[in-house]
Design an enzyme around this catalytic site. Structure first.
Site, PDB file in Angstrom:
ATOM      1  N   LYS A  80       2.651  -6.982  -9.682  1.00 31.53           N
ATOM      2  CA  LYS A  80       2.116  -6.528  -8.387  1.00 31.53           C
ATOM      3  C   LYS A  80       1.073  -7.524  -7.888  1.00 31.53           C
ATOM      4  O   LYS A  80       0.207  -7.957  -8.657  1.00 31.53           O
ATOM      5  CB  LYS A  80       1.503  -5.138  -8.558  1.00 31.53           C
ATOM      6  CG  LYS A  80       1.103  -4.468  -7.250  1.00 31.53           C
ATOM      7  CD  LYS A  80       0.566  -3.065  -7.512  1.00 31.53           C
ATOM      8  CE  LYS A  80       0.199  -2.336  -6.246  1.00 31.53           C
ATOM      9  NZ  LYS A  80      -0.420  -1.015  -6.500  1.00 31.53           N
ATOM     10  N   SER A 155       1.367   2.547  -3.225  1.00 31.80           N
ATOM     11  CA  SER A 155       1.343   1.189  -2.719  1.00 31.80           C
ATOM     12  C   SER A 155       2.264   0.235  -3.479  1.00 31.80           C
ATOM     13  O   SER A 155       2.640  -0.810  -2.964  1.00 31.80           O
ATOM     14  CB  SER A 155      -0.083   0.647  -2.787  1.00 31.80           C
ATOM     15  OG  SER A 155      -0.495   0.510  -4.138  1.00 31.80           O
ATOM     16  N   SER A 179      -0.068   5.165  -7.054  1.00 30.86           N
ATOM     17  CA  SER A 179       0.730   3.998  -6.646  1.00 30.86           C
ATOM     18  C   SER A 179       1.720   3.463  -7.669  1.00 30.86           C
ATOM     19  O   SER A 179       2.554   2.633  -7.329  1.00 30.86           O
ATOM     20  CB  SER A 179      -0.191   2.864  -6.214  1.00 30.86           C
ATOM     21  OG  SER A 179      -0.699   3.155  -4.945  1.00 30.86           O
TER      22      SER A 179
HETATM   23  N1  GLN Z   1      -1.428   6.312  -1.740  1.00 34.06           N
HETATM   24  C1  GLN Z   1      -2.760   6.365  -2.279  1.00 34.06           C
HETATM   25  C2  GLN Z   1      -3.730   5.731  -1.322  1.00 34.06           C
HETATM   26  O1  GLN Z   1      -3.317   5.250  -0.304  1.00 34.06           O
HETATM   27  C3  GLN Z   1      -2.783   5.742  -3.632  1.00 34.06           C
HETATM   28  C4  GLN Z   1      -3.014   4.295  -3.633  1.00 34.06           C
HETATM   29  C5  GLN Z   1      -3.007   3.689  -4.983  1.00 34.06           C
HETATM   30  O2  GLN Z   1      -2.765   4.344  -5.996  1.00 34.06           O
HETATM   31  N2  GLN Z   1      -3.309   2.421  -5.017  1.00 34.06           N
HETATM   32  O3  GLN Z   1      -4.906   5.711  -1.572  1.00 34.06           O
END
Ligand code: GLN
Length: 510
Positions: A80, A155, A179
């Protein structure tokens, strides 16, 4: 070809170790698959085929010389793009870091390299990991290999899609609010958020430091466990790193023994708002786990209802501080530096041009929540809720060895469907956020396809801190039971079915 792409990471490593196949062949096969599917999937932001092949050649030479190899040696991996890897750009999906080459490796990267894992490239993500669909990437969205009109989650949609479209057998994600787990659920793959502190955060560009945790993405439970064992463990460079040894995750994945295990179904994570297909597959997964010898109990976590609200105060507060370092002075994008403008004007122009809407929204919310007049009302209250959620978990883990819920209330939604409705987007993480707030271990495992649209559904399993092995025990049991029901791995449906053809998987694996 076909066999290489369909093989698990464990199988590939075994074959590479005996010389039945070379790491170079395996790496080439995955680069060819990328060439075939990337124009449609867009899982990667950066691929360096030459460097990957050079690493693969080095592994093959080590094997030929009889040197000892790690458990995943020679296996290709997708990283990532929020984790530093010297010699490759780290953008975090943001324009503000476009073209930035980090001068150091993350500890996770060091672990991968020390274990002779072949890094193929960096995967797409929502800008600074803020989002649930990968649509917030400044470099365009990633698409879900099961249906290219749909989002792969976020994400870490890039890492999940890379694994689901057979571009890489394993990947690294990061999970701040879901994410790793939410994209795993929406792409029919396995994603694990280790216990907070179980995997080093050194070299992970911070979103919210008290919540962030790197972890493995894979197509099988054993592959995730092997990767977890490679990246886990104490790191003196991360002050929140746990000193205890990594829990026995590989043994747990190999055993898959859940006999006598008490599985707590969280009453609050279900019911209205959950798609019927999600609920149906979730309930079937419970039956399969019961068949494997587990005992079901119902548990109540009354404060989970406030988790989303608390998270969207704590996360913006931390990220407003963490992102202050992108000031155009030391590195990254610089706009308007014409010799006449003050440093402050250049900072404003650069941050205005370099950050996307969601990042700006969260910086504003976080700055507001931390301001002296509102600190107690917002940030302080959110921290109290965080404690109540941790206490809910503690009580529930007295009644059950692990807790379960659907990973997400819905299956993958269409691109554009929620992008203008932040609240609808935030609700994707309703079930995953409590584990980040409490810091315990949590994972998503494939549990079938929703009958109404044929899209994957994930089962979330939550375990106490440093009991990560329990996740793998349950995941392996579910994988085994589900395979005996449907005659194989769920993900193979993608390679074999209509979606596979659409993706070019079939042409590429001939
Ligand atoms: N979707 C969540 C957010 O936007 C989680 C993001 C993440 O785990 N990096 O904060």
């Amino acid at each position: 070809m076909n066999e290489i792409l369909r093989a698990t990471a464990a199988e590939l490593a075994a074959k590479i170790a005996t010389g039945e196949v070379s790491s170079v062949e395996v790496t080439r096969a995955h680069l060819a698959q990328m060439a075939a599917v990337e124009p449609r999937v867009h899982a990667f932001l950066h691929v360096d085929g030459d460097r990957a092949l050079a690493a693969a050649t080095a592994v093959d030479a080590k094997r030929a010389a009889g040197e000892k190899l790690g458990p995943l040696a020679g296996v290709p991996l997708a990283l990532k793009d929020v984790i530093t890897y010297r010699g490759a750009p780290t953008t975090c999906g943001s324009k503000i870091l476009e073209g930035w080459y980090p001068p150091y490796n993350a500890t996770v990267t060091e672990c991968l390299l020390a274990n002779d894992i072949v890094i193929l490239g960096k995967t797409n993500l929502d800008e600074f990991a803020m989002g649930s669909s990968t649509e917030n990437s400044a470099y365009g969205p990633t698409r879900n290999p099961w249906d290219l009109d749909r989002i792969p989650g976020g994400s870490g949609g890039g890492s999940a899609a890379a694994v689901a479209s057979f571009e890489a057998p394993i990947a690294i994600g990061t999970d701040t609010g879901g994410s790793i787990r939410q994209p795993a659920a929406l792409t029919g793959t396995v994603g694990v958020k280790p216990t907070y502190g179980g995997v080093s955060r050194y070299g992970l560009v911070a979103l919210a430091s008290s919540l962030d945790q790197p972890g493995p993405c894979a197509r099988t439970v054993l592959d995730a466990a092997l990767l977890h064992s490679v990246i886990g463990g104490h790191d003196p460079r991360d002050s929140t790193s746990i000193t205890e040894a990594v829990p026995p995750v590989v043994e747990a994945a190999l055993s898959g023994d859940v006999s006598g295990m008490r599985i707590g179904v969280v009453k609050e994570l279900g019911g209205a708002g959950y798609e019927p297909g999600v609920a149906a597959r979730f309930n079937e997964a419970l039956v399969l786990l019961q068949r494997a010898g587990a005992e079901l109990v119902e548990v109540s976590c009354p404060h989970f209802e406030y988790a989303l609200a608390a998270y969207y105060l704590i996360l913006p507060s931390e990220c407003s501080s963490n992102l202050a370092k992108f000031d155009a002075m030391r590195y990254g994008l610089r706009v308007g530096d014409d010799g006449d403008r003050s440093a402050e004007e250049v900072m404003n122009l650069s941050r205005g041009a370099g950050f996307g809407d969601e990042v700006k929204r969260r910086i504003i919310i976080g700055t507001y929540a931390l301001s002296s007049g509102y600190y107690d009302a917002y940030y302080g209250s959110a921290q109290k809720v965080r404690t109540l959620i941790t206490q809910d978990f503690e009580r529930a883990f007295k009644q059950a060895d692990v807790l379960v819920s659907p990973t997400t209330p819905t299956t993958a939604f269409r691109l554009g469907e929620r992008i203008n409705d932040p609240l609808a987007m935030y609700k994707s993480d309703l079930c995953t956020i409590p584990s980040n707030l409490a810091g315990n271990a949590s994972a998503s495992f494939p549990c079938g396809l929703a009958p109404e649209n044929g899209l994957p559904v994930g089962l979330q399993v939550m375990a106490p801190a440093m009991a990560d092995d329990r996740l793998y025990r349950v995941g392996a049991a579910l994988e085994r039971e589900l395979a005996s029901e449907i005659g194989g791995l769920l993900i193979d449906e993608l390679a074999a079915g209509a979606a596979g053809e659409y993706l070019g998987v079939k042409e590429a694996v001939k």
